[in-house]
Write a protein that holds these residues in place. Structure first.
Motif, mmCIF file in Angstrom:
data_model
loop_
_atom_site.group_PDB
_atom_site.id
_atom_site.type_symbol
_atom_site.label_atom_id
_atom_site.label_comp_id
_atom_site.label_asym_id
_atom_site.label_seq_id
_atom_site.Cartn_x
_atom_site.Cartn_y
_atom_site.Cartn_z
ATOM 1 N N MET B 1 0.852 -1.197 0.000
ATOM 2 C CA MET B 1 0.000 0.000 0.000
ATOM 3 C C MET B 1 0.882 1.238 0.000
ATOM 4 O O MET B 1 1.836 1.331 0.738
ATOM 5 N N GLU B 2 0.576 2.203 -0.822
ATOM 6 C CA GLU B 2 1.339 3.458 -0.813
ATOM 7 C C GLU B 2 0.391 4.617 -0.571
ATOM 8 O O GLU B 2 -0.813 4.491 -0.700
ATOM 9 N N GLN B 3 0.980 5.715 -0.255
ATOM 10 C CA GLN B 3 0.139 6.855 0.122
ATOM 11 C C GLN B 3 -0.275 7.637 -1.119
ATOM 12 O O GLN B 3 0.508 7.873 -2.023
ATOM 13 N N LEU B 4 -1.530 8.060 -1.153
ATOM 14 C CA LEU B 4 -1.984 8.977 -2.198
ATOM 15 C C LEU B 4 -1.454 10.369 -1.892
ATOM 16 O O LEU B 4 -1.096 10.674 -0.760
ATOM 17 N N PHE B 26 -10.376 0.479 -1.825
ATOM 18 C CA PHE B 26 -9.504 -0.611 -2.243
ATOM 19 C C PHE B 26 -9.673 -0.971 -3.718
ATOM 20 O O PHE B 26 -9.041 -1.894 -4.203
ATOM 21 N N SER B 27 -10.503 -0.213 -4.442
ATOM 22 C CA SER B 27 -10.785 -0.594 -5.825
ATOM 23 C C SER B 27 -9.596 -0.318 -6.730
ATOM 24 O O SER B 27 -9.388 -1.008 -7.718
ATOM 25 N N GLY B 28 -8.787 0.696 -6.390
ATOM 26 C CA GLY B 28 -7.626 1.004 -7.217
ATOM 27 C C GLY B 28 -6.411 0.204 -6.779
ATOM 28 O O GLY B 28 -6.507 -0.721 -5.987
ATOM 29 N N ASP B 29 -5.253 0.631 -7.306
ATOM 30 C CA ASP B 29 -4.014 -0.065 -6.935
ATOM 31 C C ASP B 29 -3.407 0.493 -5.667
ATOM 32 O O ASP B 29 -2.646 -0.172 -4.998
ATOM 33 N N LYS B 30 -3.707 1.759 -5.385
ATOM 34 C CA LYS B 30 -3.053 2.402 -4.248
ATOM 35 C C LYS B 30 -4.060 2.688 -3.151
ATOM 36 O O LYS B 30 -5.156 3.183 -3.401
ATOM 37 N N VAL B 31 -3.670 2.369 -1.959
ATOM 38 C CA VAL B 31 -4.522 2.639 -0.801
ATOM 39 C C VAL B 31 -3.716 3.373 0.250
ATOM 40 O O VAL B 31 -2.547 3.059 0.474
ATOM 41 N N ASN B 70 -13.814 -8.189 -2.227
ATOM 42 C CA ASN B 70 -13.417 -8.465 -3.619
ATOM 43 C C ASN B 70 -12.008 -9.015 -3.708
ATOM 44 O O ASN B 70 -11.269 -8.705 -4.644
ATOM 45 N N GLY B 71 -11.618 -9.780 -2.727
ATOM 46 C CA GLY B 71 -10.291 -10.385 -2.760
ATOM 47 C C GLY B 71 -9.171 -9.463 -2.310
ATOM 48 O O GLY B 71 -8.035 -9.896 -2.123
ATOM 49 N N LYS B 72 -9.459 -8.167 -2.121
ATOM 50 C CA LYS B 72 -8.391 -7.241 -1.733
ATOM 51 C C LYS B 72 -8.203 -7.183 -0.222
ATOM 52 O O LYS B 72 -7.128 -6.851 0.271
#
Lengths: 375, 227
Positions: B1-4, B26-31, B70-72
Motif C-alpha cells: 500500500m502506498e500513500q496517495l 480498495f478498488s484502485g491499486d493504491k490505498v 473483492n479479494g483485496k
C-alpha cells in the motif's frame, strides 16, 4: 460467559413480550425516592409473560418486594451495575429463575445473598450465576445450596481461597474465578464431574494439585498470570483438553535437577521394604502412627521400578510437548536418582527439543556436581 | 500500500456504509493507510448493526467473516469472552487494522525472536485500546537490521504506524466481553504463532467461526493458539 449473551449490550427498551428492559432516569431525589420509583414502574409494567428483565439503573436497596408477583414467568434477571449491596429475600420468591446476572455491584458483605437459598425454588431452577466484579472475600456458603448450577462466575472479586465444599455444586460445567487473590487450589475441585471450563487466571497460584487431572471433562483450563513454576505430570492425563493458557507464569525454562538428594531414613527404608515385599500386617501389629505412615506410600512412576517412596524422593522436571503447541515443564517425583520416569502420553511424543534438553541437563548436572564436590 | 498525494477524510455512519467506502478505497491499486485508519475510526460502533456477526464461543475467541472485499481485503469481527487471549502472532506480510467495537483489548508488542529462535521473547510495549479506537499494525518487517533504516522506511510510506510486527491481543476483563473489527489486506488464511518462552514459531491455519453471520458448518476446529 453465558452462551446466550451475544453482544452484551442489548438493544433499546420496552417492546416485545420476551424482553422487558427497564431504563429509569436518575433523579436527584434521595435514595428512598429512587427505590419507590423503580418499584412503581416495575409494578406498572407487570406481566405474566415476561421472561427476561434487565434493570440498568441504580437500585438503592435490595430487589423490590413484589418482583416475583409482578413477573412470575421470569427466567433471566440482569441487575448488573445497579449498585446492589444485597440481593434480598425477594430472590427466594422467584419460581423459575434460570439465569441471574449481578455483575459489578457492591455485593460481598454478610447477607449479600439471602438465607435459605438452598430451600428456595431457585436452588433447583438456577443454571447460571454471574457475580463477577463484586467484593466477595470468600465464596458465600449460601451458594453451595444451588444444586442445579451449571455456570458460576466470581471473576474480579477478592477471594483468597476456594472452599473444598465447592464439590457440592455437582452440576457445575463452567467455573470462572479469574482475577482474585487465590493462592492454592483444593484437590476437592477435582470432584466436579462435569467441569469443562475452569478459569483460574490472574491469581497467586503457586502449584496445581495433581488431582485436577481427574477432571475428565475438562476442555479448557486458564492459568495465565499466576506464580506457577511447573505443572504436575498428571496433567498429561487430561486428554480432552483443547485450551491451556500459561502466559505470565514464571515457568522453568531450563531443567535444573535437584542434586541435593537426601538419603532415605531407616523408617523410609523399612516402609519401602514392607510395601515392595508385600509383608502382611494388621493394624493391631503396629503402633497407630506407623500404620498411618505405611498408608502414605506413593508409587514410583518409573514402570521398571515398581517401588514406592514416602518422604524421600527426587524431584525432576522434564519438558514435554503438549498437543503440539506447548513445551510444559512437568514435575516428576521418583524414588531414587537411578529411576527415570516415562515422559510420553496420549497426544505427543518426545521431540528433538526434549532430547537436546537432556544433553543440556547432562552438562548442567556435571557442572553442578563439580561445584558441589569442589565446594 | 502506498500513500496517495491527497488524503481524504471519510465518515462512515453505519457498518454498511463503512464496507461500501472500503470497497471504493480498495478498488484502485493504491490505498492510503491513513485514510483507512481514519475511516475505521470514524464509524461509531452500533451493536444493532453488527450483532449478527458477534458469535461467541465459551472457550476461546472467535473470528467471524463480515466481508471478503473483492479479494483485496478481509473484514471480520472477533469476539472475546472474559479472559480470552490470542497467542503471539504475525500477519504474514499483510496490513492489519483493529478497531474496538465493544469493551477493551490489551495489545502487547514483541520483538522478533533472534535468528535461532531461542530464549524468551522480549516485550516491547503494551497498551489498552478503548471503544471505537482503531490501531494499525504493519506486518512488513523486511528490515530486521538497523532501526534507522526502519525509521526511514516508515517516513517514506507516511505511515502513522502504531505498531509493527508481532503482537498478542487479550481481553483482560473478568467481567466484560469484547468485540473488535479487523481488516487485513491482502487476506491471509495462515500465520505464525510464537512461543513466548522459547521464540519457536509454528505455522497455523486460521478458520472462521461464522461467515456473513452464518455459523460455519462442521466440527469446531481445535484452536492452534499457544498462550
Amino acid at each position: 460467559m453465558e452462551p446466550q449473551e451475544a453482544a452484551g449490550a442489548a438493544g433499546g427498551g420496552g417492546g416485545g413480550a420476551g424482553l422487558l428492559e427497564l431504563e429509569l432516569p436518575r433523579r436527584g431525589a434521595g435514595e428512598a425516592g429512587a427505590a419507590v420509583a423503580v418499584a412503581a414502574e416495575l409494578e406498572a409494567r407487570r406481566s405474566g409473560e415476561t421472561r427476561r428483565l434487565v434493570l440498568s439503573r441504580r437500585l438503592s436497596g435490595p430487589l423490590p418486594a413484589g418482583l416475583a408477583r409482578w413477573f412470575p414467568a421470569l427466567e433471566v434477571l440482569d441487575v448488573s451495575g445497579t449498585g446492589l449491596a444485597a440481593l434480598g429475600a425477594e430472590l427466594l420468591e422467584l419460581p423459575r429463575l434460570r439465569t441471574l446476572l449481578a455483575k459489578n455491584n457492591r455485593l460481598g458483605g454478610p447477607g449479600a445473598l439471602p438465607k435459605g437459598l438452598g430451600q428456595a425454588p431457585l436452588a433447583r431452577s438456577l443454571r447460571v450465576l454471574n457475580l463477577s466484579g463484586n467484593r466477595f472475600a470468600e465464596l458465600p456458603a449460601a451458594l453451595l445450596g444451588l444444586r442445579g448450577l451449571q455456570s458460576l462466575s466470581l471473576g474480579g472479586n477478592r477471594l483468597h481461597s476456594i472452599p473444598p465444599e465447592i464439590q457440592a455444586l455437582s452440576s457445575l460445567e463452567f467455573l470462572y474465578l479469574g482475577g482474585n487473590f487465590i493462592t492454592s487450589i483444593p484437590p476437592e475441585l477435582a470432584n466436579l464431574p462435569s467441569l469443562s471450563y475452569l478459569v483460574l487466571s490472574d491469581n497467586k497460584i503457586q502449584s496445581i494439585p495433581p488431582q485436577l487431572a481427574q477432571l475428565h471433562s475438562l476442555r479448557s483450563l486458564s492459568l495465565h498470570n499466576n506464580l506457577l513454576t511447573y505443572l504436575p505430570r498428571e496433567i498429561l492425563n487430561l486428554v480432552h483438553l483443547e485450551e491451556l493458557s500459561l502466559r505470565g507464569n514464571p515457568l522453568v525454562v531450563r531443567f535444573v535437577r535437584d542434586l541435593t538428594y537426601n538419603p532415605p531414613s531407616l523408617l523410609e527404608l523399612a516402609g519401602r521394604t514392607m510395601k515392595t515385599r508385600n509383608i502382611p500386617y494388621a493394624p493391631s501389629d503396629l503402633p497407630g502412627n506407623l500404620v498411618r505412615y505405611l498408608s502414605l506410600a506413593s508409587n514410583c512412576p518409573n514402570p521398571k521400578c515398581g517401588g514406592v517412596y514416602f518422604d524421600s524422593c527426587v524431584r525432576q522436571i522434564k519438558f514435554v510437548d503438549f498437543c503440539g503447541k506447548y513445551r510444559l515443564p512437568l514435575m516428576h517425583y521418583l524414588c531414587s536418582p537411578e529411576c527415570s520416569s516415562p515422559c510420553s502420553s496420549a497426544s505427543q511424543s518426545s521431540t528433538s527439543q526434549s532430547e537436546s534438553d537432556s544433553e543440556d541437563e547432562a552438562i548442567v548436572a556435571a557442572h553442578r556436581m563439580q561445584k558441589v564436590l569442589l565446594g | 500500500m502506498e500513500q496517495l498525494v491527497q488524503t481524504e477524510v471519510w465518515k462512515a455512519q453505519t457498518l454498511q456504509e463503512l464496507i461500501q467506502i472500503l470497497h471504493r478505497l480498495f478498488s484502485g491499486d493504491k490505498v492510503s493507510v491513513e485514510e483507512v485508519q481514519a475511516l475505521m475510526e470514524s464509524y461509531e460502533s452500533n451493536p444493532v448493526e453488527w450483532m449478527k456477526y458477534a458469535q461467541f464461543d465459551q472457550y476461546r475467541y472467535t473470528r467471524n467473516l463480515v466481508d471478503k472485499g473483492n479479494g483485496k481485503f478481509n473484514l471480520m469481527i472477533l469476539c472475546w469472552g472474559e479472559g480470552h487471549g490470542s497467542s503471539i502472532h504475525d500477519h504474514t506480510d499483510s496490513h492489519c487494522f483493529m478497531k474496538i467495537l465493544q469493551g477493551n483489548l490489551k495489545e502487547t508488542l514483541f520483538e522478533w525472536p533472534g535468528k535461532k529462535g531461542t530464549g524468551a521473547m522480549t516485550k516491547k510495549s503494551e497498551r489498552v485500546l478503548e471503544e471505537n479506537q482503531c490501531a494499525y499494525i504493519n506486518e512488513k518487517q523486511i528490515f530486521h537490521s538497523t532501526s534507522s533504516e526502519h525509521q526511514e522506511r516508515k517516513y517514506h510510506l507516511g505511515m502513522a504506524a502504531d505498531s509493527i510486527g508481532l503482537h498478542r491481543v487479550e481481553n483482560t476483563s473478568h467481567t466484560e466481553s469484547a468485540v473488535s473489527l479487523h481488516l487485513y489486506s491482502p487476506p491471509f488464511d495462515s500465520c505464525n504463532t510464537f512461543d513466548q518462552r522459547t521464540g519457536h514459531k509454528h505455522n497455523v491455519k486460521m478458520t472462521f467461526y461464522s461467515q456473513f453471520g452464518e455459523r460455519t458448518p462442521g466440527a469446531t476446529v481445535v484452536s492452534q493458539e499457544n498462550n
